[in-house]
Write a protein that holds these residues in place. Structure first.
Motif, mmCIF file in Angstrom:
data_model
loop_
_atom_site.group_PDB
_atom_site.id
_atom_site.type_symbol
_atom_site.label_atom_id
_atom_site.label_comp_id
_atom_site.label_asym_id
_atom_site.label_seq_id
_atom_site.Cartn_x
_atom_site.Cartn_y
_atom_site.Cartn_z
ATOM 1 N N ALA A 34 0.829 -1.203 0.000
ATOM 2 C CA ALA A 34 0.000 0.000 0.000
ATOM 3 C C ALA A 34 0.862 1.251 0.000
ATOM 4 O O ALA A 34 0.344 2.360 -0.107
ATOM 5 N N GLU A 35 2.188 1.066 0.144
ATOM 6 C CA GLU A 35 3.114 2.192 0.191
ATOM 7 C C GLU A 35 3.682 2.432 -1.202
ATOM 8 O O GLU A 35 4.572 1.732 -1.655
ATOM 9 N N LEU A 36 3.161 3.438 -1.887
ATOM 10 C CA LEU A 36 3.613 3.710 -3.251
ATOM 11 C C LEU A 36 5.087 4.112 -3.275
ATOM 12 O O LEU A 36 5.824 3.732 -4.186
ATOM 13 N N ASP A 37 5.527 4.866 -2.271
ATOM 14 C CA ASP A 37 6.938 5.251 -2.216
ATOM 15 C C ASP A 37 7.839 4.016 -2.144
ATOM 16 O O ASP A 37 8.916 3.983 -2.744
ATOM 17 N N GLU A 38 7.397 3.017 -1.393
ATOM 18 C CA GLU A 38 8.178 1.787 -1.297
ATOM 19 C C GLU A 38 8.293 1.111 -2.655
ATOM 20 O O GLU A 38 9.388 0.701 -3.061
ATOM 21 N N LEU A 39 7.192 1.001 -3.370
ATOM 22 C CA LEU A 39 7.203 0.343 -4.671
ATOM 23 C C LEU A 39 8.051 1.114 -5.676
ATOM 24 O O LEU A 39 8.813 0.525 -6.451
ATOM 25 N N LEU A 40 7.928 2.429 -5.666
ATOM 26 C CA LEU A 40 8.696 3.241 -6.613
ATOM 27 C C LEU A 40 10.192 3.147 -6.339
ATOM 28 O O LEU A 40 11.009 3.214 -7.258
ATOM 29 N N GLY A 41 10.566 2.998 -5.077
ATOM 30 C CA GLY A 41 11.974 2.919 -4.745
ATOM 31 C C GLY A 41 12.577 1.538 -4.911
ATOM 32 O O GLY A 41 13.783 1.403 -5.075
ATOM 33 N N LEU A 42 11.737 0.502 -4.869
ATOM 34 C CA LEU A 42 12.236 -0.870 -4.861
ATOM 35 C C LEU A 42 12.070 -1.598 -6.184
ATOM 36 O O LEU A 42 12.917 -2.402 -6.566
ATOM 37 N N CYS A 43 10.987 -1.323 -6.895
ATOM 38 C CA CYS A 43 10.586 -2.167 -8.030
ATOM 39 C C CYS A 43 11.098 -1.652 -9.363
ATOM 40 O O CYS A 43 11.446 -0.482 -9.518
ATOM 41 N N ASP A 44 11.104 -2.559 -10.340
ATOM 42 C CA ASP A 44 11.457 -2.210 -11.717
ATOM 43 C C ASP A 44 10.234 -1.695 -12.470
ATOM 44 O O ASP A 44 10.331 -0.758 -13.260
ATOM 45 N N ARG A 45 9.101 -2.325 -12.242
ATOM 46 C CA ARG A 45 7.855 -1.863 -12.841
ATOM 47 C C ARG A 45 6.704 -2.175 -11.899
ATOM 48 O O ARG A 45 6.819 -3.021 -11.010
ATOM 49 N N ILE A 46 5.592 -1.471 -12.097
ATOM 50 C CA ILE A 46 4.472 -1.538 -11.161
ATOM 51 C C ILE A 46 3.166 -1.670 -11.925
ATOM 52 O O ILE A 46 2.893 -0.903 -12.856
ATOM 53 N N ALA A 47 2.364 -2.662 -11.544
ATOM 54 C CA ALA A 47 0.991 -2.785 -12.029
ATOM 55 C C ALA A 47 0.056 -2.324 -10.909
ATOM 56 O O ALA A 47 0.464 -2.224 -9.747
ATOM 57 N N VAL A 48 -1.175 -2.057 -11.252
ATOM 58 C CA VAL A 48 -2.136 -1.532 -10.278
ATOM 59 C C VAL A 48 -3.346 -2.448 -10.192
ATOM 60 O O VAL A 48 -3.949 -2.795 -11.221
ATOM 61 N N ALA A 49 -3.683 -2.862 -8.974
ATOM 62 C CA ALA A 49 -4.882 -3.669 -8.749
ATOM 63 C C ALA A 49 -6.085 -2.748 -8.652
ATOM 64 O O ALA A 49 -6.096 -1.805 -7.859
ATOM 65 N N TYR A 50 -7.088 -3.028 -9.469
ATOM 66 C CA TYR A 50 -8.304 -2.212 -9.458
ATOM 67 C C TYR A 50 -9.495 -3.104 -9.788
ATOM 68 O O TYR A 50 -9.575 -3.660 -10.875
#
Length: 546
Positions: free
Chosen positions: A485-501
């Motif tokens: 749920a922490e977008l900052d964490e994902l942006l700092g850690l991941c290569d790419r991000i998908a969104v659950a909706y």
């Protein structure tokens, strides 16, 4: 030490002097002083195992201090049980839920046996905007909504001092905003809040003062105007803030960031993707479908590829299918359709043990109830599913060998425990999380790590270590799927991000791409439903409506 009364001569809402509490040879609190002023939000910070929860439990009446005194609004206060705290006007929201999962929300609230319960519920709704479906069954609710129920339970008592032990760890951003606003409303009404948190952004937004614990002692305290993040972090972790990973430091407001998508410069999608060779898939999901009892879709034909050496994130507001996806990966929920492959092996209907043998490490979002067995020892929890490696003659369990192996893991991951034989239940929530992560990261082979909220409840130093270990696993050729749920964490850690909706996965945004945060934010709001201009879905992530 802060004075026992403020400049207006009012007695403190809470005054703790010389508090000490030990569990056997372990000193959880050692001479702790704390002063909480009325009309304030007082933040309590510190590493996992620093004594924060123990302090709350003593104040809340579920533990009795060995030495020390407490005063509540100027009067002696010595609770022997939680009922004493409630009678004195203190309510506490614990890390671990006390709800009955088979009952509805309304039935759980009626267990409180409060007079005028409907009126009290209406008042909490009106004053704090905390809405609940009273007919929903607790076991069917996402973790964040269950936390909201716990908070409402506490507020129904109209407390003059509210203790919140890491309450936002399971809340989405909107829920966190609502809770922090609730804290401010309580303080503005003249009451007091003790907020235990690891998140410095929340401290800055809601707090008036802070006390930092380290090793059961007070490392520092004072008004937040005198304790900026660059001073708080060294007090918490015992080392300079500059030692933190750049992306993590930037997310807590210490330094500008120039990596991934958290700020500073950004790269093109092609530049970001180039560093991950297509040497095979660690995880392959195809058309995963899960139907709820009412016929709606919890997962709506979800497809996703995670390459070896790649870290993929899933963002989204809680309740959009993330919990069901993790349950399918862990083997506790059978999908109605679709497939799960790890390293080319079909695990769609495999047992959890078979998934472990195939190299799928799973960290569930509810570490206490799903990630560990609290009654078993730390050593037994660290090697759940892999006890065969300690069998002698195929029958006997070599506990001495298991203990030695557990000691190495405990030291490597800095898990605070009273030895490998200590019950898992005796660990703080953050240290339980460390143990669960350590167990899954130690799989051999580790083909893919699927982790939900992997840093939930961890202090800044531990978050830094977890991020480093996930990156190390990816560098060694494992894939990683991180739900947070922490977008900052994902942006700092991941290569790419998908969104659950709404049960689907939308887009596939490169974390280092310019405007990644804004694009992900639009996807989280379901902007595609309104026909907004969105990035084209990556071929590795598809979302198909049933």
């Amino acid at each position: 030490m802060t004075t026992a009364a403020d400049t207006h001569g009012r007695a403190p809402a809470l005054e703790v002097t010389g508090l000490a509490k030990s569990f056997g040879a372990v000193s959880a609190l050692d001479g702790v002083d704390l002063v909480v002023e009325p009309g304030s939000v007082h933040c309590v910070l510190g590493e996992n195992g620093a004594g924060k929860s123990t302090l709350c439990h003593v104040i809340g009446g579920s533990l009795t201090a060995d030495t020390g005194t407490l005063r509540l609004y100027g009067q002696p206060y010595a609770p022997r049980r939680p009922a004493d705290a409630l009678a004195a006007g203190i309510a506490m929201v614990h890390q671990h839920f006390s709800l009955v999962p088979t009952l509805t929300v309304g039935e759980n609230l009626r267990l409180l046996r409060l007079r005028d319960l409907p009126r009290r519920i209406a008042r909490v709704r009106a004053e704090y905007g905390l809405e609940l479906d009273l007919d929903a069954r607790i076991g069917d609710l996402p973790v964040g909504v269950r936390q909201r129920v716990e908070i409402v339970k506490a507020l129904l008592h109209a407390p003059r001092l509210l203790l919140l032990d890491e309450p936002t760890g399971v809340l989405d951003p909107a829920g966190t905003d609502a809770l922090l606003a609730t804290c401010r409303r309580i303080a503005e009404a003249g009451h007091a809040v003790v907020l235990v948190t690891h998140k410095l952004g929340e401290v800055a937004r809601a707090g008036d003062a802070a006390t930092v614990l380290r090793g059961g002692r007070v490392a520092g305290a004072g008004p937040l105007s005198e304790l900026p993040p660059e001073r708080l972090v060294p007090l918490m972790i015992g080392r300079p803030a500059a030692s933190l990973d750049a992306s993590l430091a930037g997310s807590i407001g210490l330094t500008p960031v120039n990596s991934k998508g958290t700020g500073g410069s950004c790269s093109s999608p092609a530049e970001t993707d180039a560093g991950h060779p297509d040497s095979g898939l660690a995880l392959r999901l195809r058309d995963l479908t899960v139907r709820r009892a009412d016929g709606t879709y919890a997962l709506d034909r979800v497809s996703l590829d995670v390459a070896r050496g790649e870290i993929v994130g899933i963002a989204g507001v809680d309740g959009n299918g993330q919990s069901e996806l993790m349950a399918v990966l862990g083997g506790s929920l059978a999908p109605d359709g679709g497939s799960v492959e790890v390293g080319g092996t079909d695990l769609t209907h495999a047992t959890p043990a078979a998934r472990t043998r195939a190299g799928l490490g799973v960290v569930p979002e509810d570490r206490h109830h799903e990630g560990c067995v609290p009654q078993l020892s730390v050593a037994e929890n660290l090697f759940l599913g892999r006890l065969d490696r300690f069998r002698r003659y195929g029958v006997f369990l070599d506990r001495r060998a298991m203990r030695r192996a557990a000691e190495l893991v405990i030291a490597e991951h800095r898990i605070r425990a009273d030895g490998p034989g200590a019950p898992m239940a005796s660990l703080s929530g953050g240290n339980q999380q460390k143990a669960v992560l350590a167990r899954e990261l130690a799989l051999d082979p580790l083909v893919c790590l699927a982790a939900a909220q992997p840093t939930r409840g961890l202090d800044v130093g531990a978050v830094d270590a977890v991020h480093g270990r996930v990156r190390e696993a990816a560098a060694a050729g494992s894939g990683a799927l991180v739900v947070s749920a922490e977008l900052d964490e994902l942006l700092g850690l991941c290569d790419r991000i998908a969104v659950a909706y709404r049960g689907r996965l939308l887009g596939s945004v490169e974390a280092g791409a310019c405007g990644a945060r804004e694009r992900i934010g639009r996807l989280m709001l379901g902007a595609e439903a309104a026909g907004a201009d969105l990035p084209e879905p990556d071929s590795r992530t598809s979302a198909v409506s049933a």
